[in-house]
Design an enzyme around this catalytic site. Structure first.
Site, PDB file in Angstrom:
ATOM      1  N   ASP A  52       0.779  -1.221   0.137  1.00 27.27           N
ATOM      2  CA  ASP A  52       0.119   0.016  -0.070  1.00 27.27           C
ATOM      3  C   ASP A  52       0.764   1.263  -0.043  1.00 27.27           C
ATOM      4  O   ASP A  52       2.051   1.149   0.242  1.00 27.27           O
ATOM      5  CB  ASP A  52      -0.832  -0.067   1.291  1.00 27.27           C
ATOM      6  CG  ASP A  52      -1.929  -1.120   0.971  1.00 27.27           C
ATOM      7  OD1 ASP A  52      -2.485  -1.627   0.213  1.00 27.27           O
ATOM      8  OD2 ASP A  52      -2.232  -1.569   2.311  1.00 27.27           O
ATOM      9  N   TYR A 112       7.123  -9.975   6.660  1.00 25.21           N
ATOM     10  CA  TYR A 112       6.942  -8.618   6.976  1.00 25.21           C
ATOM     11  C   TYR A 112       7.575  -8.316   8.437  1.00 25.21           C
ATOM     12  O   TYR A 112       7.183  -9.049   9.112  1.00 25.21           O
ATOM     13  CB  TYR A 112       5.362  -8.196   6.898  1.00 25.21           C
ATOM     14  CG  TYR A 112       4.686  -8.098   5.672  1.00 25.21           C
ATOM     15  CD1 TYR A 112       4.777  -7.191   4.711  1.00 25.21           C
ATOM     16  CD2 TYR A 112       4.029  -9.224   5.003  1.00 25.21           C
ATOM     17  CE1 TYR A 112       3.936  -7.075   3.615  1.00 25.21           C
ATOM     18  CE2 TYR A 112       3.344  -9.453   3.979  1.00 25.21           C
ATOM     19  CZ  TYR A 112       3.466  -8.017   3.010  1.00 25.21           C
ATOM     20  OH  TYR A 112       2.754  -8.174   1.945  1.00 25.21           O
TER      21      TYR A 112
END
Length: 265
Positions: A52, A112
């Protein structure tokens, strides 16, 4: 055409995310312009998945098909492309792969990392790279909360909807497996790491936000465990961490030996 797998690192702050959008201010758009300039023709690249706006990467993977006239040693590709890219995007690795390789569909998982700053005053060099949470909260409770996400669960409560989901949403659509979690503190920074077989939209940020609420004592570990293990259809965690501290560290693939391959330091 020859297929090449690339690893890219980027600072997400100047971009509207990974995926191409009208206006061209995405990482994919910038990379495709670099390839097209090099090849002299339009080139599409295919990433392992989206990040994003404001989210960073050290290990994003994508593939591209290069004309046979541009077959050069794999270790020459990063330099050839980096000279055409802004300093906020770097190609760090390149290798030739079989034509059946796909950056997204061949992947088996991702890792992540989320960075939280506990500094009383945020270091300017952390701006956009860490979530500033200076108030009192427990790293020990944070670690316990993060570890609750391990295993295979229905992550309904930790997924935002993009609006393009299938309707009706099929059973098991939100089921994912988190294989590893870690919480580590280095000075004023706390790093949360999640490795899993796949992640839903905003899932890491929602897990991080909920775990931090537990660390603040705003929700109990028991309440968090219920959201993870027995979510109701309309359950949605309202605690979403900002994109600033999130980095895609690595995309995982099955162990394979490709032909012309070299790590670029």
């Amino acid at each position: 055409m020859t297929r090449i797998r690339f690893t890219a690192a980027y600072d997400g702050r100047p971009y509207l995310g990974w995926q191409s959008q009208p206006g061209g201010r995405t990482v994919q758009d910038v990379l495709e312009r670099a390839f097209s300039g090099l090849f002299g023709t339009t080139c599409r690249i295919h990433g392992s998945g989206r990040t994003d706006a404001g989210v960073h990467a050290l290990g994003q993977v994508f593939h591209a098909d290069a004309p046979d006239t541009h077959r050069i040693p794999a270790d020459k590709w990063p330099a050839a492309l980096n000279t055409r890219l802004p300093r906020t995007i770097r190609i760090t690795h390149a290798e030739y792969v079989p034509p059946g390789f796909h950056a997204r569909f061949s992947a088996t998982g991702k890792t992540y990392r989320y960075c939280i700053s506990r500094a009383p005053i945020l270091n300017p060099f952390d701006a956009g790279l860490a979530w500033h949470r200076p108030l009192a909260w427990s790293v020990d409770i944070l670690e316990q909360a993060v570890h609750l996400f391990r295993g295979t669960h229905d992550f309904t409560a930790f997924a935002a909807l993009r609006g393009n989901e299938p309707r009706p949403i099929p059973e098991g659509y939100f089921r994912r497996t988190i294989t590893q979690t870690q919480v580590a503190q280095t000075g004023e920074h706390v790093f949360i790491t999640f490795t899993g077989t796949g992640f839903l939209y905003k899932m890491v940020r929602l897990m991080t936000g909920a775990a931090h609420e537990a660390a603040r004592g705003k929700i109990t570990l028991e309440e968090l465990a219920r959201l993870i293990n027995a979510p109701l259809p309309d359950d949605k965690s309202p605690f979403c961490a900002p994109p600033d501290g999130l980095t895609l560290m690595r995309v995982h693939y099955p162990e394979e030996t490709f032909g012309d391959k070299k790590k670029i330091n």
